[in-house]
Design a protein around this motif. Structure first.
Motif, PDB file in Angstrom:
ATOM      1  N   ARG A  14       0.839  -1.214   0.000  1.00 21.11           N
ATOM      2  CA  ARG A  14       0.000   0.000   0.000  1.00 21.11           C
ATOM      3  C   ARG A  14       0.867   1.253   0.000  1.00 21.11           C
ATOM      4  O   ARG A  14       0.532   2.254   0.631  1.00 21.11           O
ATOM      5  CB  ARG A  14      -0.916   0.002   1.218  1.00 21.11           C
ATOM      6  N   SER A  15       2.019   1.195  -0.684  1.00 24.90           N
ATOM      7  CA  SER A  15       2.872   2.387  -0.730  1.00 24.90           C
ATOM      8  C   SER A  15       2.188   3.457  -1.582  1.00 24.90           C
ATOM      9  O   SER A  15       1.319   3.161  -2.407  1.00 24.90           O
ATOM     10  CB  SER A  15       4.239   2.052  -1.316  1.00 24.90           C
ATOM     11  N   HIS A  52      -1.598  -5.514   3.314  1.00 22.89           N
ATOM     12  CA  HIS A  52      -0.380  -4.887   3.850  1.00 22.89           C
ATOM     13  C   HIS A  52       0.153  -5.748   4.974  1.00 22.89           C
ATOM     14  O   HIS A  52      -0.356  -6.865   5.199  1.00 22.89           O
ATOM     15  CB  HIS A  52      -0.695  -3.456   4.293  1.00 22.89           C
ATOM     16  N   SER A  53       1.131  -5.213   5.714  1.00 24.32           N
ATOM     17  CA  SER A  53       1.809  -6.053   6.708  1.00 24.32           C
ATOM     18  C   SER A  53       0.898  -6.429   7.883  1.00 24.32           C
ATOM     19  O   SER A  53       1.204  -7.348   8.632  1.00 24.32           O
ATOM     20  CB  SER A  53       3.061  -5.343   7.231  1.00 24.32           C
ATOM     21  N   LYS A  74       9.797  -8.085  -1.105  1.00 23.93           N
ATOM     22  CA  LYS A  74      10.393  -9.261  -0.451  1.00 23.93           C
ATOM     23  C   LYS A  74      10.476 -10.393  -1.471  1.00 23.93           C
ATOM     24  O   LYS A  74       9.439 -10.807  -2.025  1.00 23.93           O
ATOM     25  CB  LYS A  74       9.542  -9.702   0.743  1.00 23.93           C
ATOM     26  N   ILE A 118      11.226  -5.705  -7.134  1.00 19.75           N
ATOM     27  CA  ILE A 118      12.592  -5.817  -7.666  1.00 19.75           C
ATOM     28  C   ILE A 118      13.496  -6.028  -6.458  1.00 19.75           C
ATOM     29  O   ILE A 118      13.675  -5.112  -5.643  1.00 19.75           O
ATOM     30  CB  ILE A 118      13.033  -4.533  -8.409  1.00 19.75           C
ATOM     31  N   THR A 163       7.745   0.846 -16.613  1.00 15.77           N
ATOM     32  CA  THR A 163       7.782   2.047 -15.770  1.00 15.77           C
ATOM     33  C   THR A 163       8.428   3.199 -16.539  1.00 15.77           C
ATOM     34  O   THR A 163       7.902   4.317 -16.576  1.00 15.77           O
ATOM     35  CB  THR A 163       8.550   1.742 -14.468  1.00 15.77           C
TER      36      THR A 163
END
Ligand code: NAP
Length: 282
Positions: free
Chosen positions: A166-167, A189-190, A211, A231, A266
């Protein structure tokens, strides 16, 4: 075995279309679109990204200026450069490579870039426009994912879409873009409980976690489309995504490799944004 979603090939096809559009723009307006890329410090990964962006600009006919500033550059000096670039008529897009050294506020720098030149779409004004669905630019990585889905005729409407991460740069805007295409979107998310239960619901699964091999085959529904944004640099120096490609590709209907999936898209989306910025400023 899943269909390989070939970001390199799609990028090449889109860049060749873009090259023609840029040539037409330059012929009509008398000048090429211009992009300034600013790098502060000597982070090796950032230097590679900046070099690749400059090369990609040259390939499609975008005029590009690269500013490589020393790590000890002050915030005021960087703000002064951005002011100059905001006012420069031959520069239509400005990109400041993140992360910045700790003594510089990323927030102040992002706010200083004129929203019309903000080809990364990080300025709050552009973020707000994406939220409202009337955007000037889309953030490059999520836009690249959407372009891949479109190129492979993967329908989003009505699909269960799960985004892991969720960046502000990837996960959140990705969720909005899938929602805009009428997907039924869940963001993980985490702190998500029973993550595998959620990811197994996905018809379209986007992994943006950071990760290596985090998404394993048991987390994926048979026939799902799996998009790997991650990446990660392995100990052996090789790049690896967030998805356990070997195992998941046996189960998915389509999957992006790393490298050669989302990554090349990108930069292609950045080139598209630079042309769009130039068109808007004409
Ligand atoms: P980020 O800012 O570190 O965000 C990672 C996200 O993953 C966070 O939202 C985090 O949750 C979530 N997460 C971490 N551990 C988790 C867990 N155990 N279970 C579920 N969610 C978990 O990273 P990012 O900038 O979005 O980038 C993600 C990856 O994409 C990285 O590998 C990055 O290098 C790559 N990337 C690739 C491109 C490209 O061009 N292909 C562009 C940008 C980024 P919390 O919010 O709860 O902490």
């Amino acid at each position: 075995m899943a269909t390989m979603i070939d970001g390199k090939a799609v990028s090449a096809a889109l860049r060749s279309e873009l090259k023609e559009k840029i040539a037409a723009f330059a012929a009509a307006s008398g000048a090429a679109p211009g992009l300034a890329v600013v790098l502060v410090g000597d982070d090796p990964a950032s230097s590679v990204y900046v070099r690749n962006k400059h090369r990609a600009c040259e390939e499609v006919g975008i005029y590009s200026e690269v500013y490589q500033l020393p790590a000890e550059t002050s915030e005021e000096e960087l703000l002064a450069l951005i002011d100059r670039l905001n006012a420069a008529a031959n520069i239509h897009g400005i990109l400041v490579q993140l992360p910045l050294p700790k003594h510089i506020s990323e927030e102040r720098i992002v706010l200083a870039i004129h929203p019309d030149k903000d080809v990364d779409a990080f300025h709050p004004s552009n973020v707000g426009k994406i939220m409202l669905g009337n955007y000037r630019f889309l953030p490059c990585t999520p836009a690249g994912v959407m372009a891949l889905l479109q190129y492979y005729n993967i329908e989003v409407a009505g699909k269960e879409c799960v985004v892991v991460g969720r960046s502000n740069i990837v996960g959140k805007p990705q969720a909005l873009l899938l929602l805009e295409k009428n997907g039924t979107v869940t963001v993980c998310h985490s702190r998500t409980k029973n993550l595998a239960d959620v990811t197994r619901r996905a018809d379209i699964l986007v992994a943006a976690v950071g990760k290596a091999k985090f998404i394993t085959a048991d987390m994926v529904k048979e026939g799902a489309v799996v998009i790997d944004v991650g990446i990660n640099r392995m100990e052996n120096g090789k790049l690896c995504g967030d998805v356990d490609f070997e195992a998941v590709s046996q189960k998915a209907s389509a999957i992006t490799p790393v490298p050669g999936g989302v990554g090349p898209m990108t930069i292609t989306m950045l080139l598209q944004n630079a042309l769009r910025a130039a068109e808007m400023q004409q």
